[in-house]
Design a protein around this motif. Structure first.
Motif, PDB file in Angstrom:
ATOM      1  N   UNK A 118       0.802  -1.117   0.014  1.00 28.62           N
ATOM      2  CA  UNK A 118       0.227  -0.003  -0.112  1.00 28.62           C
ATOM      3  C   UNK A 118       0.621   1.102  -0.121  1.00 28.62           C
ATOM      4  N   UNK A 119       1.932   1.389   0.808  1.00 30.27           N
ATOM      5  CA  UNK A 119       3.003   2.344   0.694  1.00 30.27           C
ATOM      6  C   UNK A 119       3.521   2.705  -0.597  1.00 30.27           C
ATOM      7  N   UNK A 120       3.869   1.626  -1.321  1.00 29.71           N
ATOM      8  CA  UNK A 120       4.114   1.602  -2.690  1.00 29.71           C
ATOM      9  C   UNK A 120       3.276   2.346  -3.552  1.00 29.71           C
ATOM     10  N   UNK A 121       1.937   1.638  -3.524  1.00 26.44           N
ATOM     11  CA  UNK A 121       1.029   2.660  -4.089  1.00 26.44           C
ATOM     12  C   UNK A 121       0.756   4.063  -3.848  1.00 26.44           C
ATOM     13  N   UNK A 122       0.690   4.534  -2.651  1.00 27.65           N
ATOM     14  CA  UNK A 122       0.608   5.602  -2.373  1.00 27.65           C
ATOM     15  C   UNK A 122       1.710   6.787  -2.652  1.00 27.65           C
ATOM     16  N   UNK A 123       2.637   6.152  -2.893  1.00 25.84           N
ATOM     17  CA  UNK A 123       4.212   6.967  -3.095  1.00 25.84           C
ATOM     18  C   UNK A 123       4.287   7.221  -4.614  1.00 25.84           C
ATOM     19  N   UNK A 124       3.496   6.544  -5.339  1.00 28.06           N
ATOM     20  CA  UNK A 124       3.278   6.803  -6.776  1.00 28.06           C
ATOM     21  C   UNK A 124       2.064   7.746  -7.051  1.00 28.06           C
ATOM     22  N   UNK A 125       1.465   8.170  -6.171  1.00 32.12           N
ATOM     23  CA  UNK A 125       0.441   8.980  -6.607  1.00 32.12           C
ATOM     24  C   UNK A 125       0.880  10.498  -6.236  1.00 32.12           C
ATOM     25  N   UNK A 126       0.149  11.564  -7.294  1.00 37.07           N
ATOM     26  CA  UNK A 126       0.231  13.073  -7.094  1.00 37.07           C
ATOM     27  C   UNK A 126      -0.967  13.348  -6.426  1.00 37.07           C
ATOM     28  N   UNK A 127      -0.724  14.487  -5.983  1.00 40.14           N
ATOM     29  CA  UNK A 127      -1.706  15.330  -5.026  1.00 40.14           C
ATOM     30  C   UNK A 127      -3.116  15.409  -5.826  1.00 40.14           C
ATOM     31  N   UNK A 128      -2.843  15.889  -7.232  1.00 39.15           N
ATOM     32  CA  UNK A 128      -3.959  15.993  -8.019  1.00 39.15           C
ATOM     33  C   UNK A 128      -4.685  14.742  -8.239  1.00 39.15           C
ATOM     34  N   UNK A 129      -4.204  13.677  -8.163  1.00 38.27           N
ATOM     35  CA  UNK A 129      -4.927  12.514  -8.427  1.00 38.27           C
ATOM     36  C   UNK A 129      -5.557  12.132  -7.334  1.00 38.27           C
ATOM     37  N   UNK A 130      -5.026  12.539  -6.124  1.00 41.70           N
ATOM     38  CA  UNK A 130      -5.825  12.147  -4.871  1.00 41.70           C
ATOM     39  C   UNK A 130      -6.784  12.969  -4.422  1.00 41.70           C
ATOM     40  N   UNK A 131      -6.751  14.410  -5.119  1.00 38.14           N
ATOM     41  CA  UNK A 131      -8.163  15.209  -4.442  1.00 38.14           C
ATOM     42  C   UNK A 131      -9.305  15.030  -5.326  1.00 38.14           C
ATOM     43  N   UNK A 132      -9.243  14.430  -6.277  1.00 41.63           N
ATOM     44  CA  UNK A 132     -10.516  14.002  -6.887  1.00 41.63           C
ATOM     45  C   UNK A 132     -10.929  12.884  -6.235  1.00 41.63           C
ATOM     46  N   UNK A 133     -12.453  12.782  -6.413  1.00 42.80           N
ATOM     47  CA  UNK A 133     -13.357  11.570  -6.098  1.00 42.80           C
ATOM     48  C   UNK A 133     -12.976  10.452  -6.781  1.00 42.80           C
ATOM     49  N   UNK A 134     -12.735  10.395  -8.331  1.00 44.43           N
ATOM     50  CA  UNK A 134     -12.309   9.243  -9.252  1.00 44.43           C
ATOM     51  C   UNK A 134     -10.920   8.943  -8.661  1.00 44.43           C
ATOM     52  N   UNK A 135     -10.141   9.680  -8.358  1.00 43.68           N
ATOM     53  CA  UNK A 135      -8.715   9.299  -7.931  1.00 43.68           C
ATOM     54  C   UNK A 135      -8.811   8.527  -6.667  1.00 43.68           C
ATOM     55  N   UNK A 136      -9.591   8.991  -5.506  1.00 40.62           N
ATOM     56  CA  UNK A 136      -9.937   8.239  -4.388  1.00 40.62           C
ATOM     57  C   UNK A 136     -10.456   6.788  -4.818  1.00 40.62           C
ATOM     58  N   UNK A 137     -11.525   6.771  -5.424  1.00 38.14           N
ATOM     59  CA  UNK A 137     -12.059   5.543  -5.980  1.00 38.14           C
ATOM     60  C   UNK A 137     -10.958   4.670  -6.789  1.00 38.14           C
ATOM     61  N   UNK A 138     -10.106   5.252  -7.496  1.00 42.22           N
ATOM     62  CA  UNK A 138      -9.179   4.371  -8.014  1.00 42.22           C
ATOM     63  C   UNK A 138      -7.956   3.948  -7.074  1.00 42.22           C
ATOM     64  N   UNK A 139      -7.819   4.816  -6.111  1.00 45.04           N
ATOM     65  CA  UNK A 139      -6.694   4.533  -5.022  1.00 45.04           C
ATOM     66  C   UNK A 139      -7.451   3.189  -4.276  1.00 45.04           C
ATOM     67  N   UNK A 140      -8.810   3.305  -3.895  1.00 41.91           N
ATOM     68  CA  UNK A 140      -9.364   2.237  -3.164  1.00 41.91           C
ATOM     69  C   UNK A 140      -9.119   0.882  -4.011  1.00 41.91           C
TER      70      UNK A 140
END
Length: 198
Positions: free
Chosen positions: A124-146
């Motif tokens: 999970x840390x590896x997944x999170x470290x490859x994300x950008x703030x822009x990806x995580x701030x949208x609802x779609x980005x959070x759903x993809x992260x999940x």
């Protein structure tokens, strides 16, 4: 004499009333029987049609994922320690603090998750470290992260879930993909308990 014709007029209507009552009851019974017969015929036709659909599904190489029936037991929640990670933004140093809880339907699988927790946290840390703030701030980005977290959380146990990739550009050469058998995730949902991006 005037009362006699009135009595005769009343008598035929009583006999006709009973006759009408029998006709109405007969018509209602006929409608019920016809409706019941039609319902039986429709149910007999639907039963083989459903069997045909099942045989068609078994012939497919990659069957579609089926919805799990609801169990009587409440789901089990496996909370993970909060993750604090530097994000992949190039312009600015940004970090995220994210709390994750995994929802599973089987309590035995929750115990298995706890046994693999160091490997799960690492993935999970590896997944999170490859994300950008822009990806995580949208609802779609959070759903993809999940979805990414769900896929990476079961990987240490040898369960490989399909990675949902975006469509390639229209001018890119198309690659033939082998159809894989769809695997259901034992994790039913990934829930976020806190989500801070700075």
């Amino acid at each position: 004499m005037a009362t006699a014709p009135a009595a005769e007029a009343v008598a035929p209507t009583k006999g006709g009333g009973k006759k009408k009552l029998f006709i109405i009851i007969g018509a209602v019974l006929a409608l019920v029987l016809v409706g019941g017969g039609a319902a039986v015929m429709l149910l007999k036709k639907k039963a083989p049609a459903e069997g045909e659909e099942e045989s068609a599904e078994t012939e497919e190489v990659a069957p579609k994922a089926k919805a799990k029936p609801k169990s009587d037991q409440p789901p089990t929640f496996v909370p993970l320690d909060p993750f604090t990670v530097n994000l992949a933004d190039k312009d600015v140093d940004r970090f995220a603090q994210i709390g994750v809880t995994l929802q599973v339907d089987d309590p035995k699988f929750a115990d298995q998750l706890k046994a693999y927790m160091p490997a799960i946290r690492s993935n999970i840390l590896m997944v999170l470290s490859h994300k950008t703030a822009i990806e995580l701030l949208t609802r779609e980005g959070k759903e993809k992260l999940a979805k990414d977290i769900m896929r990476e959380a079961v990987r240490p146990m040898g369960i490989e879930l399909e990675d949902e990739e975006e469509e390639p550009p229209a001018d890119a050469p198309k690659k033939k993909k082998k159809k894989k058998v769809a695997v259901e995730s034992p994790i039913s949902e990934v829930l976020f308990s806190n989500f801070i991006v700075q």
